[in-house]
Design a protein around this motif. Structure first.
Motif, short mmCIF file in Angstrom:
data_model
loop_
_atom_site.label_atom_id
_atom_site.label_comp_id
_atom_site.label_asym_id
_atom_site.label_seq_id
_atom_site.Cartn_x
_atom_site.Cartn_y
_atom_site.Cartn_z
N SER A 1 0.85 -1.19 0.00
CA SER A 1 0.00 0.00 0.00
C SER A 1 0.88 1.24 0.00
CB SER A 1 -0.94 0.02 1.21
OG SER A 1 -0.20 0.10 2.42
N VAL B 1 -1.62 -1.39 -4.13
CA VAL B 1 -0.89 -1.53 -5.39
C VAL B 1 -0.50 -2.99 -5.54
CG1 VAL B 1 1.13 -0.84 -6.73
CG2 VAL B 1 -0.02 0.83 -5.26
N TYR C 1 -5.75 0.62 -6.44
CA TYR C 1 -5.27 1.91 -6.95
C TYR C 1 -4.45 1.73 -8.21
CZ TYR C 1 -3.03 6.50 -6.97
OH TYR C 1 -2.57 7.73 -7.33
N CYS C 2 -3.59 0.73 -8.21
CA CYS C 2 -2.73 0.52 -9.36
C CYS C 2 -2.41 -0.96 -9.49
CB CYS C 2 -1.44 1.33 -9.21
SG CYS C 2 -0.27 1.08 -10.58
N LYS D 1 8.37 -1.48 -3.46
CA LYS D 1 7.59 -0.28 -3.15
C LYS D 1 8.43 0.98 -3.37
CE LYS D 1 4.99 1.91 0.61
NZ LYS D 1 4.47 1.74 1.99
N MET E 1 -4.28 2.09 -13.84
CA MET E 1 -4.58 2.92 -12.69
C MET E 1 -6.09 3.03 -12.54
SD MET E 1 -1.68 4.04 -11.39
CE MET E 1 -2.33 5.35 -10.36
N PRO F 1 1.73 6.37 -12.65
CA PRO F 1 1.31 6.49 -11.24
C PRO F 1 1.87 7.72 -10.56
CG PRO F 1 2.88 4.68 -11.50
CD PRO F 1 2.53 5.14 -12.88
#
Length: 1466
Positions: A736, A746, A780-781, A804, A819, A1410
């Motif tokens: 996240s 994500v 989110y992605c 990340k 996205m 993103p």
């Protein structure tokens, strides 16, 4: 359904009325089906019979089915969901397999209703992201082929049947976010709260303003995809306002009120659970060293370790005697043979690294026990494979913090380490310098007879330091022999992981004679993983017929901090099978235990991990905040008090105290005792019979909008979406990121080399729908990266924190990105509802609030005239006596004929042409004669001047004035780009109705060339006059206009909105403007100024052609194109001629800032002479650029006070210009949130959401400005943002029109206020700004009124009821990544489109998607609809360096950009 078992007729009247209203809203389309069902369930909830689920002791079901009718291949029930094992890395595989989970995914996807719309698939340039051939890639994981063909076909067929109905049906998962929050997207909000178009107060100028670009093809591919995206963002017509979040000046997002239907814990407070008491054995060894010494002496020939090769054959056997003797030799060698007697390398308590491969456990055992006997602390680490390995870097940091300077390894391992060209071991990134010691037996020294190791008693000293770096990765060829070893050696206990069980089932196909009846315990090391149920059941189903007993499977729970937490003991054959809990995933997401009795698709089946370890004390505490004891039906973190666990984090006392010295408290906040507990990082609860159940790990939690989701649950759901031929099953990372005050999920996966774009996009779309349907959370992605590109841990798993980090810094380099911010971002502020307030009310409100009307003015020209009269200035001997600029030139040619007015420099800094007053006058006369003789023109005809920057342009301008013609300056076409530049020239010529064209011989040939004929009709050019060959005779007379209000010239330019505008400038306006510039800048005949800008329109044309003739100063002309050949030309000229005043454009300043730097130091450039460096523009001052320019050339003597800006508009070419007498330009910081509401709130520097703005220069003499509401046309106070209106003698006369457009002229040039001073005539600039009174004093001694320009009114973006300025969003976007060279934004059909120029490799293109979405959402609270990645130089820029955003929009919609990538955010 909610009405199951409910008699609708028996419901109260008001409830039945509400149901009828819901039915009506659904039929009229005011509410979606999902919203209708949600509200209906909420209405009927109080009347549905409820089952209280408080104590889980009655909610457990038998663990295994004993139904004799079940088929042999059937897998026992193991429902999915919500496990918490997070950093499993490459071991993620069929631990996630579950037929019931697959059914849940099918059911979730099937719930999506059929819709006739398609998701817009991203557009990718074919040349980008060429995948490497499959044979050249080493697949990170081949487990996708590990399933039996039958189960694969079943799962694939089931979900494929569902997807056939819903492949193009995203309405459910999109509408969920829309219903959850009416402000879920910038696009959707503008559907109800604004037309989404840029405000254009000059609409209808069809005859006056000609659009340069042709209308776009609305049926293009891009338009179709945008329409598809809009279809997915449809929303109810009247969303309930209670679902909006409020936006005020103090906070952006308001925390939503808790849902009253959220499940809450209802049980009693848990009581700590005690393990069995440990028995006391008197003769037990006091320490591990003592145990080794005893077994080495008493059982010297007993095997301690047997190592097998990959075929299952024994490599060697290490007995207890050999282990003791070799460990003793190593201890003696470490203490006595490394260094000298007086200066030993090691001393007791030092840390030593152990670097051994997994295939050599014997050497590792010897090194470990040797360190213990030598009283040094071993630090086992993995063998580093490469210098840049992400896991190795973190290990290096640990070694450095532990003070490790010595590493033990084997000879074979040492030879395999990466080495330099000199044969030395490579210095790994982040590692300290190590001394490597080989511990093979032949290098060890036998200890002397009088030396004995010190064997301590049991104490709390550190024994060893453990590095937790992921799970062990085992190979299929090794695990396949595990079963034969158990069978041949009749093993009693086996320690495995879920992955080993999976590989063992594969190996069983080749070994049918396996017998596992000797096993007493099959310990599943990761049995705490909720998904271990499926693996255990599948393994038992296969091997129960081969002697494996169900009661022998013993899952256990462990953590690096507490070590073994709980383990299930083997049961007896007559004892009942262990129980299982079938839990509601919705309850788990809220941290409570609820039994799932209805919807098996949202259930999680977990098995117990036995009882707490003997001698330990365990309790469950809340994972967040105070360590408060949980209730019996509440999920919390397991904490343990045990002597058999870790004691501290090395070198981290603060974290150690909060982890290893935890004191739980009760509900009143009182500690339950003084016994310290250790956090295990495991989430779970205590069930009936004190059985421990684990549902996940703390590190795997993703907290989104107050609900907890587990990363491995999302992985399992993604892998259940078939077919998984797009990605590798074991290479998926879930984490996240914090975006806009909440966590966003994500998912990153490695894509197979043979996967195509369409399959990848369809799989990603299915995953989005499945996760939303099962977990009720939006992604989110979702990104796919090429194979073998995700960062790896030393054991081969995915390095989650590094993944990340790469995602957030834009170095992940994905090959596909999807996205979905519209789905998951539901906490946007409420859209602004505009209220119409009359101008009189605004003025009264300003008076009541004590705010003055926002207006300012320059020095009064009448006062200046009076001062000159009082000084008895001889007007007859000055330029003031002349009304016309042509007369001024004639006067100067008579009074001072040899005075040099102009000097033109080339790229070498050499004056290639000069013009004195007399020379300019005579050349103008020759051009006049040529016009009258060759052109056959009449007075008042328009004549186009087509020249490169130079003196010929100036002479032609005055030649036209002498002939009574109206000059129209036009930028000549670019010879290498006629197709793009020549049509604009033709359009200006056609619109202006020019009678002839004055140009050079070179340009005349270009206009009539074959290349030009390909773009325009060259046969219809007006009469072209070549001024290189002029007649020698003079004209018979020089024209003098009858009145100063006659037209002097036409000023044509292309605005930033892509509109070609021509304004009429009268002789009186020219005279007044030149006089204002002369007074403001104190220009006299003795002065020199340098001009480096284009001379074709606006203030640049006035400075280039007119100002010197009026004021008499010398102008050094530097064409900007010469800087492309010689960058230092402009600055060198300033230094060489000691120029005090210079004028330039932003493009020139940017070129010097980026390309020049401090190279001028070697050339001896000195800029201390520069008093005023003014940037001429029609836009908001670029503060960052001017500050960078000032700082960069500060060492060359340039004063920061010298750099300033000017401002002009179409209706008035020069409103502000920083002079010598006025105060320095002011810089203020305004609140961006207020600015979007058309309010101005000044804040301190560094305040959140602050925007720095600098003054646009001092207002010119004779100029008045006022800030006006563009809608009501009433004056505003100084705390409001409004349109800048101007009144001055040098206002333009109006737009040039052929047929006459009086209404437009009256609207823009002769307009009046609707309230207040209604007599003054004003001109509307079309720019938004504000006036504020500063603490500085002007020339008259009064406080200075500063004008601040914010942006063009035509270019503002109306989104969510707020006013955004493109430059603000573009500034944020440009900061998002180092490879973003330039950016531009515009709106189209209520979507925000961001175009980004990529200066780096095309491999970085998808990294920007993103990052751009994140930064716009964070800083501007907008959701980007479309992200377009293009090559450098694609964004069009006009001659003034201003972006042509409307041209860019038209090119994008017409599919003319050739983008690298186009991402449509959903």
């Amino acid at each position: 359904m909610a009405d199951r078992g409910v008699d609708l007729a028996a419901l109260p009247k008001e409830v039945r009325e509400h149901l009828a209203e819901l039915e009506l809203e659904l039929s009229e389309g005011d509410i979606t089906q999902k919203g209708y069902e949600k509200k209906r369930v909420k209405l009927l909830a109080p009347f549905v019979p409820q089952t209280q689920n408080v104590d889980v002791s009655i909610q457990l079901t038998p663990g295994l089915s004993s139904d004799p009718t079940s088929t042999p291949n059937a897998v026992p029930v193991a429902a999915p969901r919500q496990h918490r094992a997070h950093r499993s890395g490459g071991t993620r595989d069929d631990r996630y397999r579950s037929d019931i989970h697959t059914e849940a995914v099918q059911a979730a996807l099937a719930r999506h209703k059929e819709a006739k719309m398609a998701l817009p698939m991203p557009t990718k340039r074919r040349s980008a992201f060429v995948q490497s051939p499959a044979e050249n890639c080493t697949p990170p994981d081949t487990s996708s082929a590990s399933e039996d063909e039958g189960s694969l076909r079943r799962r694939q067929a089931a979900i494929s049947a569902m997807l056939a109905q819903n492949l193009q049906s995203p309405e459910y998962w999109i509408n969920r976010s829309v219903q959850g929050s009416s402000t879920s997207s910038s696009a959707s909000s503008t559907l109800s709260h604004g037309d989404g178009k840029t405000h254009n107060h000059s609409q209808g100028q069809t005859n006056v303003l000609a659009d340069v670009s042709h209308s776009s093809n609305m049926n293009s591919r891009v338009s179709t995809k945008i329409q598809q995206l809009l279809n997915t963002l449809k929303r109810p017509k009247r969303p309930p306002l209670c679902e909006f979040f409020l936006d005020d000046s103090e906070e952006i997002v308001e925390v939503p009120q808790p849902d009253p239907n959220t499940p809450r814990p209802e049980g009693r407070q848990i009581i700590p659970v005690k393990g069995e008491p440990l028995g006391v054995v008197s003769n037990w060894p006091p320490a591990l060293q003592a145990a080794l010494a005893r077994w080495g002496a008493t059982q010297a020939k007993s095997p301690a370790l047997t190592a097998l090769d990959i075929t299952g054959k024994p490599l060697y056997t290490l007995t207890y005697g050999k282990l003791w003797s070799r460990s003793l030799k190593l201890a003696y060698t470490l203490l006595n043979k490394l260094g000298t007697k007086n200066e030993p390398v090691l001393k007791p308590g030092d840390r030593v690294a152990l670097v051994y491969p997994n295939s050599d456990p014997g050497m590792f055992w010897v090194a470990f026990y040797g360190c213990l006997l030598a009283e040094v602390i071993p630090v086992p680490i993995e063998v580093p494979l490469s210098r840049k390995d992400a896991g190795s870097q973190q290990i290096g940091f640990l070694l450095g913090s532990c003070g490790v300077g010595l590493a033990l390894t084997s000879e074979v391992c040492l030879k395999g380490l990466p080495k330099t060209q000199n044969g030395e071991i490579m210095q790994f990134k982040g590692w300290p310098r190590l001394k490597w010691v080989v511990t093979d037996t032949k290098y060890l020294t036998k200890p002397s007879k009088d030396w004995q190791p010190h064997i301590p008693t049991a104490n709390t000293d550190t024994a060893y330091i453990e590095v937790s770096a992921g799970s062990t990765l085992l190979f299929c060829t090794t695990v396949s022999k595990c079963l034969s070893c158990i069978c041949v050696r009749t093993a009693r206990v086996a320690l495995v992981k879920c992955r080993d069980l999976h590989w063992a089932m594969l190996a069983h196909r080749d070994q049918k004679d396996t017998n596992l009846s000797s096993l007493r315990m099959l310990i599943v090391a990761d049995g705490a993983n909720p998904w271990s149920v499926s693996s255990c059941d599948a393994f038992l189903n296969v091997f129960q017929s081969h002697g494996l007993k169900p009661e022998m499977i013993c899952p256990c729970a462990s953590s690096p901090e507490a070590m073994t937490v709980a383990i299930r003991r083997p049961g007896t054959q007559s004892a009942p099978l262990p129980a299982r809990a079938i839990l509601s995933m919705a309850g788990l997401s809220h941290g409570v235990i609820r039994v799932n009795t209805e919807d098996k698709n949202s259930a999680l089946t977990v098995q117990d991990v036995g009882h707490v370890m003997p001698g330990a004390l365990m309790c469950i505490v809340k994972p967040d905040g105070l360590p408060m004891l949980c209730k019996t039906d509440e999920i919390g973190e397991i904490v343990l008090n045990s002597r058999a666990g870790g004691t501290m984090y090395y070198g981290l006392p603060g974290v150690t105290k909060s982890t290893f010295e935890l004191i739980p408290v009760n509900s009143g906040g009182t500690p339950i005792g003084d016994v310290p507990f250790t956090r295990t990082g495991l989430l779970g609860f205590v069930g009936p019979g004190s059985l421990v159940f684990v549902v996940g790990k703390i590190e795997g939690l993703l907290s989104v909008s107050g609900r907890r989701h587990n990363a491995d649950d999302l992985v399992a759901t993604a892998l259940a979406v078939e077919p998984v031929k797009t990605v590798y099953r074991g290479r998926i990372a879930v984490f996240s990121v914090t975006v806009f005050y909440d966590e966003r999920i994500v998912i990153v996966a490695e894509q197979r080399p043979d996967a195509n774009e369409e399959d990848s996009f369809q799989w990603m779309s299915r995953v989005l729908q499945a996760i939303d349907g099962i977990h009720q959370v939006g992604l989110y992605c979702l990104a796919l990266v090429p194979a073998n590109t995700l960062p790896k841990t030393p054991l081969g798993g995915i390095h989650l924190s590094e993944t990340k980090h790469h995602f957030l810094e834009g170095s992940l380099h994905p090959c596909n990105v999807l996205m979905c911010p519209h789905t998951c971002v539901t906490n946007l502020p409420k859209p602004r509802q505009k209220q119409t307030v009359g101008p009189a009310s605004i003025m009264v409100g300003n008076l009541v609030a004590g705010k003055r009307i926002a207006q300012a003015s320059g020095r009064d020209l009448r006062l200046i005239d009076d001062q000159e009269q009082s000084k008895k200035v001889n007007l007859s001997s000055s330029v003031l006596q002349h009304q016309f600029l042509s007369e001024a030139l004639q006067w100067r040619a008579q009074t001072d004929p040899d005075h040099v007015l102009y000097m033109l420099l080339n790229a070498k800094g050499v004056a290639v042409s000069t013009a004195t007053c007399s020379q300019l006058h005579k050349r103008a006369e020759k051009i006049t004669a040529a016009l009258l003789e060759r052109g056959g023109i009449n007075t008042g005809d328009n004549v186009v001047l087509l020249y490169p920057p130079g003196i010929d342009l100036i002479a032609s301008f005055y030649g036209c004035l002498y002939a009574g013609c109206i000059p129209v300056t036009v930028r000549p076409p670019h010879p290498q780009n006629l197709a793009a530049t020549l049509p604009t020239v033709r359009m200006i010529i056609d619109v202006s109705k020019a009678s002839c064209i004055l140009t050079t011989q070179t340009l005349m040939k270009i206009l009539r060339s074959k290349e030009a004929a390909a773009s325009v009709n060259v046969k219809t050019w007006p009469n072209i006059i070549d001024t290189d060959d002029l007649p020698k005779k003079r004209p018979s007379h020089i024209y003098k206009p009858p009145t100063a209000e006659m037209l002097a010239y036409l000023d044509f330019s292309v605005s930033t909105t892509g509109m070609l505008t021509g304004v009429k400038i009268s002789h009186s306006a020219v005279n007044a403007l030149c006089r204002s510039i002369k007074l403001q800048c104190e220009l006299y005949s003795s002065r020199q100024i340098a001009i480096c800008m284009d001379p074709y329109c606006g203030l640049g044309f006035v400075l280039w052609c007119m100002s010197s003739v009026y004021s008499g100063h010398q102008s050094i002309l530097i064409p900007p194109m010469e800087l492309e050949t010689s960058l230092p030309l402009w600055l060198s000229t300033l230094s060489q001629y000691k120029i005090r005043d210079t004028f330039c454009s932003y493009s020139v300043m940017e070129l010097c800032t980026k390309g020049l730097g401090t190279q001028t130091e070697a050339r001896g450039v000195n800029l201390s002479c520069v008093r005023s460096c003014v940037v001429i523009a029609e836009e908001r001052p670029r503060l960052a650029l001017t500050q960078s320019f000032s700082k960069l050339f500060k060492d060359l003597g340039l004063s920061p006070r010298a750099v300033s800006t000017a401002f002009g508009a179409r209706v008035n070419l020069a409103i502000c210009l920083q002079g010598t007498a006025g105060p320095d330009p002011s810089t203020v910081y305004v609140d961006m949130k207020s600015l979007r509401h058309d309010r101005v709130r000044l804040v301190e520097r560094g305040a959140p959401q602050s925007l720095p703005l600098t003054e646009s220069g001092t207002i010119l003499p004779g100029v008045r400005v006022i800030i006006v509401n563009p809608e009501t046309r009433g004056p505003l106070g100084d705390s409001h943002l409004g349109e800048i209106w101007v009144s001055s003698p040098h206002n333009a006369s109006g737009y040039y029109t052929i047929y006459g457009e009086e209404s437009l002229q009256a609207d823009h040039f002769n307009t009046r206020l609707s309230f207040g001073d209604t007599e003054t005539l004003w001109a509307r600039t079309g720019y938004l700004g504000f006036v504020t009174r500063t603490e500085l004093l002007d020339a008259s001694g009064d406080r200075h009124n500063a004008l601040f320009v914010v942006g063009s009114l035509d270019e503002t973006l109306e989104l969510r009821g707020l006013r955004y300025h493109p430059i603000d969003i573009e500034t944020s976007v440009s900061r998002a990544h180092r490879s973003i060279a330039e950016s531009a934004v515009f709106t189209w059909t209520n979507l925000l489109v961001v175009v980004v120029e990529l200066s780096g490799s095309e491999q970085e293109a998808l990294d920007l998607v993103p990052l751009v979405t994140n930064v716009v959402l964070k800083e501007h609270h907008l959701i980007v609809g479309v992200v377009v990645i293009v090559d450098p130089g694609v964004i069009p820029i006009n001659s003034r360096g201003e972006k042509q955003r409307m041209h860019l929009r038209d090119s994008f919609l017409a599919d003319q950009l050739d983008p690298i990538y186009v991402a449509y955010n959903m």
